[in-house]
Structures are given as structure tokens and as C-alpha cells.
Design a protein around this motif. Sequence first.
Motif, PDB file in Angstrom:
ATOM      1  N   LYS A  30       0.991  -1.017  -0.050  1.00  0.00           N
ATOM      2  CA  LYS A  30      -0.005   0.006   0.112  1.00  0.00           C
ATOM      3  C   LYS A  30       0.609   1.247  -0.118  1.00  0.00           C
ATOM      4  CE  LYS A  30      -3.288   2.759   2.688  1.00  0.00           C
ATOM      5  NZ  LYS A  30      -3.346   3.274   4.161  1.00  0.00           N
ATOM      6  N   ASP A 138      11.651  12.803  15.238  1.00  0.00           N
ATOM      7  CA  ASP A 138      10.697  12.304  13.893  1.00  0.00           C
ATOM      8  C   ASP A 138       9.763  11.379  14.376  1.00  0.00           C
ATOM      9  OD1 ASP A 138      10.620  12.754  10.941  1.00  0.00           O
ATOM     10  OD2 ASP A 138      10.814  10.289  11.138  1.00  0.00           O
ATOM     11  N   LEU A 139       8.437  11.625  13.931  1.00  0.00           N
ATOM     12  CA  LEU A 139       7.308  10.708  14.334  1.00  0.00           C
ATOM     13  C   LEU A 139       7.568   9.327  14.212  1.00  0.00           C
ATOM     14  CD1 LEU A 139       4.532  10.125  15.540  1.00  0.00           C
ATOM     15  CD2 LEU A 139       3.670  10.701  13.618  1.00  0.00           C
ATOM     16  N   ALA A 140       8.424   8.878  12.842  1.00  0.00           N
ATOM     17  CA  ALA A 140       8.466   7.584  12.530  1.00  0.00           C
ATOM     18  C   ALA A 140       9.483   7.015  13.211  1.00  0.00           C
ATOM     19  CB  ALA A 140       8.430   7.480  11.110  1.00  0.00           C
ATOM     20  N   VAL A 156       9.944   6.963   5.205  1.00  0.00           N
ATOM     21  CA  VAL A 156       8.930   6.618   6.037  1.00  0.00           C
ATOM     22  C   VAL A 156       9.307   5.285   7.181  1.00  0.00           C
ATOM     23  CG1 VAL A 156       6.426   7.607   5.891  1.00  0.00           C
ATOM     24  CG2 VAL A 156       7.503   5.568   4.312  1.00  0.00           C
ATOM     25  N   ARG A 161       4.966  -0.497  10.419  1.00  0.00           N
ATOM     26  CA  ARG A 161       3.882  -0.658  11.615  1.00  0.00           C
ATOM     27  C   ARG A 161       2.337  -0.118  11.277  1.00  0.00           C
ATOM     28  NH1 ARG A 161       5.948  -3.790  15.646  1.00  0.00           N
ATOM     29  NH2 ARG A 161       7.837  -2.865  16.368  1.00  0.00           N
ATOM     30  N   GLY A 162       1.720  -0.791  11.415  1.00  0.00           N
ATOM     31  CA  GLY A 162       0.026  -0.313  11.418  1.00  0.00           C
ATOM     32  C   GLY A 162      -0.189   0.735  12.492  1.00  0.00           C
ATOM     33  N   ARG A 163      -1.529   1.273  12.298  1.00  0.00           N
ATOM     34  CA  ARG A 163      -1.809   2.323  13.344  1.00  0.00           C
ATOM     35  C   ARG A 163      -2.245   1.488  14.635  1.00  0.00           C
ATOM     36  NH1 ARG A 163      -6.953   5.058  10.908  1.00  0.00           N
ATOM     37  NH2 ARG A 163      -5.647   4.773   8.863  1.00  0.00           N
ATOM     38  N   ALA A 164      -2.707   0.396  14.442  1.00  0.00           N
ATOM     39  CA  ALA A 164      -3.108  -0.285  16.026  1.00  0.00           C
ATOM     40  C   ALA A 164      -1.731  -0.736  16.686  1.00  0.00           C
ATOM     41  CB  ALA A 164      -3.836  -1.776  15.506  1.00  0.00           C
ATOM     42  N   ILE A 166       0.958   0.969  16.446  1.00  0.00           N
ATOM     43  CA  ILE A 166       1.550   2.296  16.852  1.00  0.00           C
ATOM     44  C   ILE A 166       1.228   2.495  18.082  1.00  0.00           C
ATOM     45  CG2 ILE A 166       1.933   4.560  16.611  1.00  0.00           C
ATOM     46  CD1 ILE A 166       2.135   3.844  13.389  1.00  0.00           C
ATOM     47  N   PRO A 189      -4.778   8.367  13.107  1.00  0.00           N
ATOM     48  CA  PRO A 189      -3.419   8.997  13.219  1.00  0.00           C
ATOM     49  C   PRO A 189      -3.544  10.339  13.622  1.00  0.00           C
ATOM     50  CG  PRO A 189      -4.385   7.988  10.989  1.00  0.00           C
ATOM     51  CD  PRO A 189      -5.198   7.637  12.167  1.00  0.00           C
ATOM     52  N   LEU A 192      -3.156   9.951  17.221  1.00  0.00           N
ATOM     53  CA  LEU A 192      -1.473   9.391  17.480  1.00  0.00           C
ATOM     54  C   LEU A 192      -0.277  10.607  17.394  1.00  0.00           C
ATOM     55  CD1 LEU A 192      -1.878   6.008  15.693  1.00  0.00           C
ATOM     56  CD2 LEU A 192      -1.613   6.463  18.105  1.00  0.00           C
ATOM     57  N   ALA A 193      -0.714  11.347  16.242  1.00  0.00           N
ATOM     58  CA  ALA A 193       0.360  12.505  16.090  1.00  0.00           C
ATOM     59  C   ALA A 193       0.241  13.451  17.151  1.00  0.00           C
ATOM     60  CB  ALA A 193      -0.210  13.097  14.856  1.00  0.00           C
ATOM     61  N   ALA A 196       1.961  12.485  19.961  1.00  0.00           N
ATOM     62  CA  ALA A 196       3.493  12.548  19.934  1.00  0.00           C
ATOM     63  C   ALA A 196       3.924  13.886  20.028  1.00  0.00           C
ATOM     64  CB  ALA A 196       3.968  11.954  18.445  1.00  0.00           C
TER      65      ALA A 196
ATOM     66  N   ASP B 191       3.402   9.595   8.518  1.00  0.00           N
ATOM     67  CA  ASP B 191       4.240   8.389   9.072  1.00  0.00           C
ATOM     68  C   ASP B 191       3.243   7.468   9.516  1.00  0.00           C
ATOM     69  OD1 ASP B 191       6.755   9.471   8.427  1.00  0.00           O
ATOM     70  OD2 ASP B 191       7.075  10.340  10.441  1.00  0.00           O
ATOM     71  N   ILE B 192       2.093   7.849   9.808  1.00  0.00           N
ATOM     72  CA  ILE B 192       1.073   6.696  10.093  1.00  0.00           C
ATOM     73  C   ILE B 192       0.162   6.249   9.095  1.00  0.00           C
ATOM     74  CG2 ILE B 192      -0.600   5.863  11.900  1.00  0.00           C
ATOM     75  CD1 ILE B 192       0.361   8.412  13.585  1.00  0.00           C
ATOM     76  N   GLU B 193       0.732   5.152   8.487  1.00  0.00           N
ATOM     77  CA  GLU B 193      -0.195   4.569   7.241  1.00  0.00           C
ATOM     78  C   GLU B 193      -0.407   5.642   6.160  1.00  0.00           C
ATOM     79  OE1 GLU B 193      -3.593   2.494   8.532  1.00  0.00           O
ATOM     80  OE2 GLU B 193      -2.541   1.138   9.874  1.00  0.00           O
ATOM     81  N   VAL B 197      -1.503  14.066   8.394  1.00  0.00           N
ATOM     82  CA  VAL B 197      -2.236  14.779   9.580  1.00  0.00           C
ATOM     83  C   VAL B 197      -1.219  16.046   9.556  1.00  0.00           C
ATOM     84  CG1 VAL B 197      -2.431  14.499  11.807  1.00  0.00           C
ATOM     85  CG2 VAL B 197      -2.275  12.824  10.650  1.00  0.00           C
ATOM     86  N   VAL B 200       2.254  18.694  13.488  1.00  0.00           N
ATOM     87  CA  VAL B 200       2.836  17.838  14.566  1.00  0.00           C
ATOM     88  C   VAL B 200       3.461  18.814  15.512  1.00  0.00           C
ATOM     89  CG1 VAL B 200       4.115  15.722  15.004  1.00  0.00           C
ATOM     90  CG2 VAL B 200       3.228  16.088  12.610  1.00  0.00           C
TER      91      VAL B 200
END
Lengths: 469, 215
Positions: A30, A138-140, A156, A161-164, A166, A189, A192-193, A196, B191-193, B197, B200
Motif C-alpha cells: 500500500k 521524527d514521528l516515525a 517513512v 507498522r500499522g496504526r493499531a 503504533i 492517526p 496518535l500524532a 507524539a 508517518d502513520i499509514e 495529518v 505535529v
Amino acid sequence: MSGTWLGMPAFPRNAEAALGNSRLRANLRKATHTIRARRAAGVDEMPGWAKLRARGAAVKDAALRDLDKHLLRAEEAVTTAGGRVHWAADAAEANTIVTELVKATGHREVVKVKSMATQEIGLNEALAAEGITAYETDLAELIVQLGDDLPSHILVPAIHRGRAEIREIFRDRMAAWGRPAPDGLGDDPRALAEAARLHLRERFLASKVAVSGANFLVAETGTLVVLESEGNGRMCLTLPETLISVVGIEKIVPTWQDLAVFLELLPRSSTGERMNPYTSMWTGAAEGQEFHLVLLDNGRTGVLADEIGRQALRCIRCSACLNVCPVYERAGGHAYGSVYPGPIGAILTPQLRGTATPLDASLPYASSLCGACYDVCPVAIDIPEVLVHLRARVPHPPAERAGLAAAGWLLDRPGRLRAAQRLAGRLRGLVPRRRLPGPGAAWTDTRDVPPVPAESFRDWWRRTGGEDR
Amino acid sequence: MTGRGSRERILARIRAATAGLPPVPDAAGPPPAPRERTEAEIVRTAELFAARVRDYRATVHLVAPGGVPAAVAGALAGRGARRVVRPGGLPVEWPAGDGVEFLADEPPLTAAELDAADGVLTGCAAAVAETGTIVLDAGAGQGRRALTLLPDYHLCVVRAGQIVPGVPEVLGRLDPARPLTWISGPSATSDIELDRVEGVHGPRTLEVIVELPAV
Ligand code: SF4
């Protein structure tokens, strides 16, 4: 701390393991396809891309041709502007320099902007051994660091890693590193951001020392350039009292105006954006900061000495080659066993580290030579050419066939043919009596090599501008 | 200084590696020569700039000459920003606005004070239409870099004459000796999938006012 690349088995075994992980494959597929489409749109919009790309390659070649002069010029400019320049021949020396500089500040914590050079030298581990904690911002990279994991993509790094996952990592691990994740954190997301942002904000406001890399170093002016999206780079570059930048010597561009071509090539090749949200440029000690530039060799001069291999030093780390690579898409970044994954890793790692380990010796074979990487590379690095060249150094690994079989490639015939044609044309004086090297061998197993024209039709078409927009 | 011997070693290795290579001609070529632009060209460039900035999901207002003070007041009111950082060197006629308290950076505001502010109002050094980019050089009306980094809302005023068509042109207008910040839309991550967004660590909201020339 974070994981380690050392002692990894060879590429085919890593690839086989990765192929067993179907979620990883789905995420990768993807991601690579999405970024690939964005890049194509960004590039299509830009008139004269082919010319721009040729200029990008030419500027880098000019920089490498007179690298000694450019480095001395940069050193003088940075020093005049109040910075200090240090030279590190290898990873150990660079780590020692940075560790001593941090110790001299009296602080025990540093914030970091994503930097491939510092990952390459294992700086975080070296600092940890001296009792200094390096916080990735960096987030990643944060996801990777909290998850005690390894990056798997240049752009990236937490692409695997998928969101769950993370959310799990944030919930379980943030508290050990600082501000805990908010209660009831979901896996949106946005949430999650935000987690962070909150987790890192206090850290930024309190930070006294930062370590960064750089995308470019301008010889003429001594200016360093960092491209980013999130603003964590700006935080690290701006707020701390002391800034230490570890920069590979190949990052140099001769003149200020040379930046134009790369600021046009890099964002579009990387994320497909016309421009990334933030780019910071500074020269020497900016706004009263203490500034140190660590110039890193660590094998680069060896690459420079190789007539075919040196073009890898043109790389601007855009990651376009990863996103189009059928091998990367299936195997994932970890299989390459280095901070540099994908096609660029397959040619850079064995040159920087040598081919002594089974992993490094197998990397030049981690490719189907389809040539897609060359087509998208904004500085026109002929990755297939370098792969074939490196295969000559580590001939006949038992790994090759196994690797290809493990990943289950279906080599599409036009791609294979094109690459074989191009390579054969270029290497015609050197190579074959009967067999092409590498996967080309599969092609010649059942055929004799026909007389090779100096230039294939496709290359002629390209050279004469048939594809020029 | 550290790495003294390494300096000579690295340089020697480079010289050995590149010995005998033919010279490479200067590839970048000279910067585009600056030229006079008609008012109409300036307006077209400004409109492209506005469209490109909007593509980054930032708000852009195009205003007539003299329309900046009202636009600033309107933007701050719309945002509900009450404590706004205002670097030195902005035109004095830009309003305080009703109920808006402007914070000067003299003496320098602490990071915590900047973090607590509702927003920041600045000008810029130059802008790029093609990429929708604003460039700050920490000069008059912009302040040091932290001012536009810590507050969550950045309101930036750009004069149309400051906008050039592309990246090559803007480099010719900038002074590399100054710390430069190129801003293209609000802070973002994918960065998330790969979901984009906004916001940050940098300001999550970017609002731009472009003052057009009289036509
Ligand atoms: S090799 Fe080319 S395409 Fe790959 S990361 Fe480097 S510059 Fe980008």
C-alpha cells in the motif's frame, strides 16, 4: 535502546522471513504504491524534468570531482561564520567526536532529527554507552525507537507498522521515555500524532543539545540545509544551545544557486509534494548557538575511488527507488540489513561496508535488474549498472537463486529485457562470452548472447529525447 | 580541534580517488537574471502563489493595497487569538485589534512564553509561487526562528512584490548568511499509514494575507 543490524543473516533468508509476514507485505504494498503515484503526479507536473534530472546528476558529479576543494571551502565558510568543523575518518571517530562534544556541554540528553548518517555510524548506541540518552523526534523514528525496532524505509521508517501497533507502542512505552500517552488513546492517526506532539513538546522546550544530519552542505557559503515535514527538525535546529551536525562528505554542493535544482528534485521525488513543509538553512553559529559540523568519511572515499560505483555518492536519499522496486516491495526494508534499504542500499552498503559478511555479499543480488530504480532516480544513478559491477566482486553466491525464488518474483519480460539490453550494451567490451552476469544469467541459460549493439533502441529513444516532456 | 590527522587523511584519499578525472563543467548555470515585472504579472504570480498555498490546506486572503490592517484584525478575531507574538519591524499601522495583546520579543520571550501564546504575526523575506513557499530570514518583521515555531498559529503577511515565480529566482533574493526557514503549508506528517495529518510540532494552522499591488 534500538535494535541492531549486526549479525543479520543474508538477504535471501531475511527476505524469506519477511515474505511470511503478510501484514508487513500488505503495508509495504500500500505504502510504496501510494507514494509512487504521488511522485509520478509531482514529477509530471514539472516541465523539463529530464533536463532537471540531468543537471542534478551533473552538479553532483562536479561536486565529487573536486570534493577536496569544496570541503575545504565549506570548512572555511563555516569557521568564518563561527562554527567549528571536525573530520571523522570512520564511524568510531565520528562517535567519539560527538560524544566528547556532548560531554563538554555537561548535559546528558540530546534531541535528534532523523539522520541516516548517525544511524549508519550507530551514534545512539555509542552515546548510550557513555551514559548519554539520544531522543529521536521524527514521528516515525519515535515509533521505531519506542518499539525497540529498526527503520525500514528512508522516508517513512515505520512503514512496517500499522496504526493499531503504533497505538500499542505509544501506550506501553511512552511513559518509560517521558510524558506517557494520553488515557484512552485511540488509533486515529490524528490522535496518535497529537500524542507524539505532547510527548515531545516538553522535551524540545528543555533540550540543550541537538544532533542532526543535513541534506545538503553548500561549499561556497558553508550553509547547511535540512528538509522535513513535521517541525521537529526546526525544534532541534533552533531551540538548543548547542547543535552538532553529522554530515557525509558527499552531501556537498558547490554553489548556493546549485541548491535550486535539488530543492526542485527532492520533494517531488520523495513525497511527491511541490515542496516539503519546512526547510531550514543556516550558516555557522546561527542566533548565538554553538555549532559543530562533523564531516564523515566512513567508507565514502573508497566509493569515490570506484569508477562505476562512485555514482552512488550522488544519492540525495529521496527513496523513490525503494517505492518502485519489486524486490523491496516484497522483502521490506529490514531484509537489507542496513540503514540504507532498497536499491540504493543494495549498491551503497556493500561499497561502504565491504562484502565480507554473507549479508553484504548477497546485497548486489537483491535485485531483478528491472531498471525501474534508475528510471525514477532524480540524479540518474544507474543502479543496475552498479549492481552488475558489484556482482563481479562477489561472484556466484549460492544465495542468488534462493533469494529470487524466496521472494517469488515474476520478472516481467519487458523490464528484464530492457535492463539486460542496457547493461549488455554498456558492458559489451567487458562481459560476455556466453553468459550474462546475475539474473541476466537466467536469460542466457537457454540462449547464446547475440551480438550486442552499442546502444539499444530504447536507450537511443531516450537519448534522442523521445521521452522528454 | 578533533580529527586533525583525519582531515589530511580524508583529503588525501579524495585526491587519490579523483586523480586524473577530467574536469566537470559548471552545471548549474547562472541564476535567472532579475527583471522588471508588470503589475499584471505580479498579480498573476500572486494568484498562483495563493492557489498553491491553499493546496497545502492553509487559508489565504488576497487583499487590495492598504487592506492589510483590516485583514490582520479580521484573521486574529476569526481565530480568537488574544495573545499574539509580534516581532519588531512590522509596520506600525498594523492594528492591535480589539482585545488583542501583542507580545514583543524584547526582552526575548522564553520558550514557555512562546508556547503559551495564541499565535504569531509576521511578514516574510520572499515567497515562491510555483511551490507555495514563504521564506523567513529572521529579519525585520519576522524575528528569530523560534517565534514562528512554538505558537500554534502563524499569520503571515506577504507583499505581492515579494513573490517570485520559482525556486531558482528566490535563491537570488536570499542571503545565505542569515538563518532561513522555508515554509510550505502547516506542519504535517504522513508517518502513520501514509495518512496526512496537519500539525505535529510546528504551527498547526497557517494563514496568509497577500497584499496585491494597485492595478
Ligand atoms: S538512489 Fe536515486 S532514487 Fe534512490 S534514494 Fe538515492 S537519489 Fe533517490
